[in-house]
Design an enzyme around this catalytic site. Structure first.
Site, PDB file in Angstrom:
ATOM      1  N   SER A 230       0.839  -1.192   0.000  1.00 17.78           N
ATOM      2  CA  SER A 230       0.000   0.000   0.000  1.00 17.78           C
ATOM      3  C   SER A 230       0.873   1.240   0.000  1.00 17.78           C
ATOM      4  CB  SER A 230      -0.903   0.010   1.238  1.00 17.78           C
ATOM      5  OG  SER A 230      -1.670   1.185   1.310  1.00 17.78           O
TER       6      SER A 230
ATOM      7  N   ASP B 164      -7.454  -5.508   1.846  1.00 14.92           N
ATOM      8  CA  ASP B 164      -8.520  -4.952   1.019  1.00 14.92           C
ATOM      9  C   ASP B 164      -9.692  -4.723   1.944  1.00 14.92           C
ATOM     10  OD1 ASP B 164      -9.417  -4.024  -1.533  1.00 14.92           O
ATOM     11  OD2 ASP B 164     -10.806  -5.712  -1.578  1.00 14.92           O
ATOM     12  N   SER B 165     -10.177  -3.523   1.946  1.00 15.72           N
ATOM     13  CA  SER B 165     -11.203  -3.186   2.919  1.00 15.72           C
ATOM     14  C   SER B 165     -12.229  -2.246   2.317  1.00 15.72           C
ATOM     15  CB  SER B 165     -10.569  -2.553   4.168  1.00 15.72           C
ATOM     16  OG  SER B 165      -9.781  -1.437   3.805  1.00 15.72           O
TER      17      SER B 165
END
Length: 203
Positions: A9, A74-75
């Site tokens: 990220s 992943d949210s």
């Protein structure tokens, strides 16, 4: 001797969050680095139908490209009145990836006629860890609450300003009104990252 772990990220807030979890768990010898600290590589698009699929794909790509153990998250938020959407589309709900304010405005507009008692929602985070030896761990954290009428708070990111958690510790505050420490203890990502602690310990 420390072990470097890549967080797939460029989100500095996610990076700080993982570093806090590692520190809080007492894990020594683990150095968390972000994508901006490694050689660039081609990142596959997020095309999975679930948070777990997307997280695992990102972690596999990061580990293969860098030779480092890789954690990927992943949210998003699932709104009951929107049949679980935005879901995996949360970051690009308004059409462009990462436009937090536009995404929030769109969700509020879509819930304009929905009464307070039908504004239930939940944040979801799937976190995957892929090691250099090919071991894979995928965990899931969830955080239930409700969507309010207007944003409140300056902390956090994404949909935090319109999400009031059910947790008593929040005391009616939005996720964006919680301190980082308070949020880590009860949030979807905090829960998921905590579940990764045993696998991180084995590194």
């Amino acid at each position: 001797m420390s072990v470097s772990v890549l967080l797939a990220s460029r989100n500095t807030k996610k990076l700080r969050e993982l570093r806090r979890v590692v520190e809080g768990a007492g894990l020594t010898g683990i150095d968390v680095v972000g994508l901006d600290e490694v050689e660039p590589y081609e990142e596959a698009p997020e095309t999975g139908a679930t948070f777990e699929e997307n997280a695992l794909a990102k972690a596999r790509d990061g580990a293969a490209a860098t030779g480092l153990a890789c954690v990927a998250d992943d949210s998003g938020i699932e709104v009951d009145a929107l049949n679980g959407m935005p879901g995996v589309l949360s970051a690009r709900w308004s059409g462009t990836h990462g436009q937090d304010e536009a995404n929030v405005r769109l969700v509020l507009a879509q819930l304009g006629d929905v009464p307070a008692d039908r504004r239930g929602a939940g944040f979801v985070s799937a976190c995957a860890l892929v090691t250099v030896s090919g071991d894979e761990v995928v965990v899931r954290g969830e955080w239930r609450g409700r969507i309010i009428d207007a944003p409140r708070g300056e902390q956090g990111f994404g949909y935090d300003p319109i999400f009031v958690p059910d947790d008593e510790v929040a005391g009616g505050r939005t996720a964006a009104e919680l301190s980082a420490v308070e949020k880590d203890a009860i949030s979807h990502r905090g829960k998921a990252l905590a579940l990764l602690t045993p696998a991180l310990t084995r590194l």
